[in-house]
Enzyme design. Structure first.
Site, PDB file in Angstrom:
ATOM      1  N   LYS A  30       0.855  -1.197   0.000  1.00  9.82           N
ATOM      2  CA  LYS A  30       0.000   0.000   0.000  1.00  9.82           C
ATOM      3  C   LYS A  30       0.885   1.238   0.000  1.00  9.82           C
ATOM      4  CE  LYS A  30      -3.892   2.104   2.563  1.00  9.82           C
ATOM      5  NZ  LYS A  30      -4.692   2.047   3.813  1.00  9.82           N
TER       6      LYS A  30
ATOM      7  N   SER B 163      -9.695   1.958   2.923  1.00  9.71           N
ATOM      8  CA  SER B 163      -8.836   2.717   2.030  1.00  9.71           C
ATOM      9  C   SER B 163      -7.805   1.874   1.272  1.00  9.71           C
ATOM     10  CB  SER B 163      -8.091   3.783   2.833  1.00  9.71           C
ATOM     11  OG  SER B 163      -7.215   3.174   3.769  1.00  9.71           O
TER      12      SER B 163
ATOM     13  N   SER C 166      -9.841  -0.307   7.154  1.00 10.82           N
ATOM     14  CA  SER C 166      -9.237  -0.168   5.828  1.00 10.82           C
ATOM     15  C   SER C 166      -8.529  -1.403   5.285  1.00 10.82           C
ATOM     16  CB  SER C 166      -8.248   1.008   5.823  1.00 10.82           C
ATOM     17  OG  SER C 166      -8.956   2.217   5.769  1.00 10.82           O
TER      18      SER C 166
END
EC number: 6.3.5.7
Lengths: 483, 484, 94
Positions: free
Chosen positions: B79, B154, B178
């Protein structure tokens, strides 16, 4: 109306740790810009702080030295405001859980003694350094600014006093005393030139006898004890004048201009910050074991007040001398080492240190440990005088050279041929010359004019170029005149 | 079966047995990226060249007969909120468009030391604020199950990358769901470990007291394998726990006998899509059949969790994101008149709307006069929620709920209504507030879209989570793939 | 109304976010809805409840006072929008 001033000081001190408060960068002073930075003290995304244990110990040590209560539970908060010298745009500081609370400092003001309160001592991180380009290096008028983060993150201790001071002299004495204590316990060099000790003053005035506080001004840029005292004195007069003229006193921050000797508005309350303090989630709380705190207490060296008492009882010094000699650790150490080497009267050592030496230090704006002169120099000088090798007058003459060159007094005396003439036959010859050349003065002496005797001694000294032993000259002259 | 479709444990066996090389595996994954990335858009940055260099190093080791760990040679997506030295790290924000970190985050470094092959940095909602990747400053990632739908967020890019076989596993971060929510929406396994178990050093902070790094994997076994190499004390993170970490693969036991499962009534109530609820009930039934005892329980203060979260997280974020000011790195608005002008424009032009909303929300909640009513109260609610969990865990080993109230929603459906978007985190937020571990694993589909089962555990209860998840996985036998 | 336009402007200023008038209007509307919801907890009586600021009860995590390696100035400044003389350059402050 008669007014009294109410003064409180906020003193920031950079702690003498090897590494920064929340990262392992060095705290060394004076390196090239941005050579002592890392992701943490640059506020790089993703970096995290870890607190320096030594810095926490130093604050607790300081707290113990000024009689504070040490918090058994303490916490770091974030103080949020934007400024380019602050890498994260928040400062890790302390808010409602400072490390130390409620201490005090006792002051000896010569004509009276007083105790001044300390509200709290807390720990935070220093900011970086701004260099303003254009506009003569001042922030106002600069074209742009450069930021060096070498100082960012250096552990910074803030000592907040109660608003207990009533005169600029008290404020100055408080700051000096605090400095002496912090140096003596080894937590900081408290060098005001280097900025490792910085003093801000809050000052308001009120009618004498009133209990409510007046509107205060915060004074910044007080770079020496002298400017602290001058700025406060100026500000008191300014506020009195404003009130007399019916102008309101604004709550504001004012900048002291050392050259002009005036203060001027830096920012007013309208621009006051909303710091939005909240507990720093990246740093966990501190809970101290009382035995650990007692352990720190046990390592505290003798504090200035204790040393002063010892100087009075052990060396038989007057209180005034003892106060001045213990004001800094360096002075006290110098005194004691000199006495040990000299083995003579401690009061003689004190007289020299508080007289000629202090005068020289003040003129040159130096600390005693920043000069070439060591206790050995002073001890030797005193011994030479005791032996009669040199007179006090000669001693005073060779003194500046000793400071400038670091040469031992014996060497200077020999190089310059300044040894005292104590040889009786030599002095006798000189006195005979004086008596021959000054028949009228001899007559006056015999007519009972004692003044003439002094004149004749002076003439003898002149002929010896000041090197004649005064006691010997006195005795022999008297003998000759009467004989 | 293509190599890119396989799991870590399958691939490790082949690599160790020299049946395949890391280079071949890397080629397989990159050919998949070439095929589907245009549609899915998981990655913000693809690090192809570096990946082949890393793969080459692993192959050299294997050829030299050196023993390699279970992650060696495994293509991994990260990420874009974790710093990677020399590789652009944007946090999904224009303000960090050209930011190249000078250091690597502890978690990623740990995996690099184990020999992973980093394929690239994945898309995300800007600064991890969002539940759909629609708040990315660059583009929206698509759900591999339905390209018209969001992958969740997210960490949507990391979830989509694994679901679309563009990486064998990936790392995400979880502040309010997330990891778990996108794992659920993309039909894969996602774990948010106990707060403090994985170092946050180098994870660009959103809400420091809630953020935690965790893995996305294709199955529970892989999850345990990755977790083994993520955990551990980090002296650079003051909130990192100091414990002897177990071998999590030892928890992969198919045995639910005597395991007490609690189902918080509040998380099965209105607001949960009835079809999703039905899938969860079926899953619970299956677990009961396999020997677990399942009973309803209550977390009474959970109704305040969302409020507390949407005060605490923005408050911390408002402070954490202050540093993006145009001074030391990142975007700076051009031709500023003075410092204030530079600050105001840099941050106005660099941040997207959701980030601005949360910064303002947090600033407001901390500001003079409002602190007690908002931030102070929220911290107390946090205490109440932690107490609720502690009480429930007196009776149960784990708690179970849906991960998300709905399956993947349509792109654009919720962008104009921030509050409704926030409500999609209702099931996942409580665990972050209490610092507990939470996991999501696929447990069925509704209308062809995956449903995630959330398992919540006690502090440092990862072993029990893995045991329950593994047992469920074995008996449920999930074997569906996105129709890409 | 949980929040006014004036408050939004002030908060935006504190957070150094330049907003247009249209944005002020939009954000006020959105923040109002969110605060209305979040504000539910403002009225709870929690006087007896201690606050939680950390998810796990760690304490006294401290490091020894030892110097480690720093970044080179080149690395420190490598992402800087503007530099001069090995320092970060910023526009005039006042």
């Amino acid at each position: 109306m008669e007014y009294e001033s109410v003064i409180g000081l906020e003193i920031h001190v950079e702690l003498d740790t090897e590494s920064k408060m929340f990262c392992a960068c060095s705290t060394r002073f004076g390196e090239r810009p941005n050579t002592q930075t890392c992701p943490v003290c640059l506020g790089m995304p993703g970096s995290l702080p870890v607190a320096n244990k030594k810095a926490i110990e130093y604050v607790i040590r300081s707290g113990l030295a000024v009689g504070c209560e040490i918090s058994l539970y303490s916490q770091f908060h974030r103080k949020n405001y934007f400024y380019p010298d602050m890498p994260k745009d928040y400062q890790i500081s302390q808010y409602d859980r400072p490390l130390c609370l409620a201490g005090s400092i006792d002051l000896d003001m010569e004509t009276y003694e007083t105790r001044l309160g300390i509200t709290r001592i807390h720990l935070e991180e220093d900011t970086g350094k701004l260099i303003h380009i254009g506009g003569a290096g001042r922030i106002v008028g600069a074209e742009y600014s450069l930021v060096d983060f070498n100082r960012a993150g250096v552990p910074l201790m803030e000592i907040v006093s109660e608003p207990d001071m009533r005169t600029p002299e008290e404020a100055k004495a408080y700051a000096r005393k605090l400095r002496a204590i912090l140096i003596s316990i080894g937590v900081s060099d408290c060098n005001m030139d280097k900025g490792s000790m910085r003093v801000d003053a809050n000052i308001s005035i009120r009618p004498k006898g009133a209990t409510e506080l007046g509107v205060k001004a915060e004074l910044k840029n007080l770079n020496s004890f002298r400017s602290l005292q001058r700025a406060l004195a100026y500000e008191i007069e300014r506020q009195k004048k404003a009130i007399a003229e019916g102008e309101p006193i604004m709550q504001e921050t004012r900048h002291w201009d050392e050259t002009k000797g005036t203060t001027s508005t830096l920012r007013t309350k309208e621009y006051a910050h909303d710091y939005r303090y909240f507990p720093d989630p990246d740093l966990v709380p501190m809970e101290f074991d009382p035995t650990w705190i007692e352990g720190i207490r046990a390592t505290l060296r003798e504090l200035p007040d204790e040393r002063k008492q010892r100087f009075i009882t052990h060396y038989g010094l007057p209180a005034h001398d003892a106060s001045l000699l213990t004001e800094t650790k360096a002075m006290g150490d110098f005194f004691e080492e000199t006495v040990t080497l000299y083995k003579g009267d401690p009061k003689a050592v004190s007289n020299w240190m508080l007289g000629d030496i202090s005068y020289y230090l003040n003129t040159e704006n130096l600390e005693i440990d920043e000069t070439a002169v060591t206790p050995k120099h002073l001890a030797e000088l005193l011994k030479l005088m005791d032996k009669g090798t040199i007179s006090g007058k000669i001693a005073k003459e060779i003194f500046p050279e000793m400071f400038d060159t670091g040469k031992l007094p014996q060497i200077i005396v020999e190089e310059k041929g300044m040894t005292q003439i104590s040889d009786e036959s030599e002095i006798e010859k000189i006195i005979d010359m004086v008596l021959e050349e000054n028949a009228s003065a001899v007559r006056e002496y015999h007519e009972g004019k004692e003044r003439a005797f002094g004149f004749l001694v002076g003439q003898a000294m002149r002929l010896t170029k000041g090197r004649g032993n005064p006691q010997l000259i006195n005795r022999l002259l008297r003998e000759k005149l009467q004989g | 079966m293509e190599l890119y479709q396989m799991t870590i444990h399958e691939l490790h066996e082949k690599l160790a047995a020299k049946e395949i090389s890391a280079k071949e595996l890397t080629e397989s994954v990159f050919s998949r990226i070439d095929d589907v990335e245009d549609k899915v858009k998981s990655y913000l940055t693809v690090t192809r060249e570096n990946a082949f260099e890393q793969a080459h190093k692993i192959d050299e080791k294997i050829v030299a007969g050196e023993a390699v760990g279970p992650l060696a040679g495994i293509p991994t997506a990260i990420k874009d909120v974790m710093c990677t030295q020399g590789t652009r790290t944007t946090c999904g924000s224009k303000i960090l468009d050209n930011f190249i970190p000078a250091y690597t985050s502890t978690a990623v470094q740990g995996l690099l030391d184990e020999g992973i092959v980093m394929t690239g940095k994945t898309n995300m909602d800007e600064f991890a604020m969002g539940s759909s990747t629609e708040n990315s400053g660059f583009f929206t990632t698509r759900n591999p199950w339905d390209l018209e739908r969001v992958p969740g967020g997210s960490s949507g890019g990391s979830a989509a990358a694994v679901a679309a076989d563009e990486a064998i596993f990936s790392l995400g971060s979880d502040t309010g769901g997330s990891i778990r929510q996108p794992a659920a929406l993309c039909g894969i396994v996602g774990l948010k470990p106990t707060y403090g178990l994985v170092s946050r050093y180098g994870l660009v902070a959103f809400a420091s007291s809630l953020d935690q790094i965790g893995p996305f994997t294709k199955d529970v076994t892989d999850c345990a394998i990755v977790l083994n190499h993520l955990v551990g004390h980090d002296p650079m993170d003051s909130t990192s726990v100091m414990i002897d970490t177990p071998d999590y693969t030892k928890s992969l036991v198919n045995d639910l006998k005597g395991v007490k499962i609690g189902v918080p009534a509040e998380l099965m109530a209105e607001g949960i899509d009835p079809k999703v609820k039905k899938v969860i009930e079926d899953a619970l039934e299956l677990m009961a059949k396999n020997g677990a005892t399942v009973a309803e329980t209550s977390l009474p203060n959970i109704e305040y969790a969302l409020s507390a979260y949407y005060i605490i997280a923005p408050a911390e974020a408002s402070s954490n994101l202050a540093r993006f000011d145009g001074v030391r790195y990142g975007y700076r608005a051009p031709d500023a008149e003075d410092l204030m002008d530079m600050y105001l424009r840099t941050r106005a032009e660099g941040f997207g709307d959701e980030v601005k909303r949360r910064i303002m929300l947090g600033t407001y909640a901390l500001s003079a006069g409002y602190y007690e009513a908002y931030y102070g109260q929220a911290q107390k609610v946090r205490t109440l929620i932690t107490r609720d969990f502690n009480k429930a865990f007196e009776d149960f080993d784990v708690l179970v709920s849906p991960t998300s109230p709905t399956t993947a929603f349509k792109i654009g459906e919720r962008v104009d209504n921030p509050l409704q978007m926030y409500l999609s985190d209702i099931c996942t937020i409580p665990v972050n507030l209490a610092g507990l571990p939470g996991m999501s694993l696929p447990c069925g589909t509704v209308d062809g879209l995956p449903v995630g089962l959330q398992i919540m555990g006690k502090t440092l209860g990862e072993e029990m989570l893995l045991r329950v998840a593994y047992s469920f996985e074995q008996s449920f036998g999930w074997n569906e793939h996105p129709p890409l | 109304m949980a929040i006014s336009e004036k408050e939004v402007k002030h908060v935006a200023w504190l957070a150094r976010l330049g907003l247009t008038d249209a944005e002020v209007e939009k954000f006020t509307r959105q923040l109002d809805v969110i605060l209305e919801h979040a504000g539910k907890i403002s009225s709870l009586d929690l006087a007896q409840i201690p606050p939680t600021s950390h998810a796990i009860p760690l304490k006294n995590v401290l490091r020894e006072d030892r110097v480690g390696t720093c970044l080179t100035p080149e690395d420190a400044l490598s992402n800087a929008p503007k530099t001069e003389d090995q320092a970060f350059a910023v526009p005039r402050i006042v």
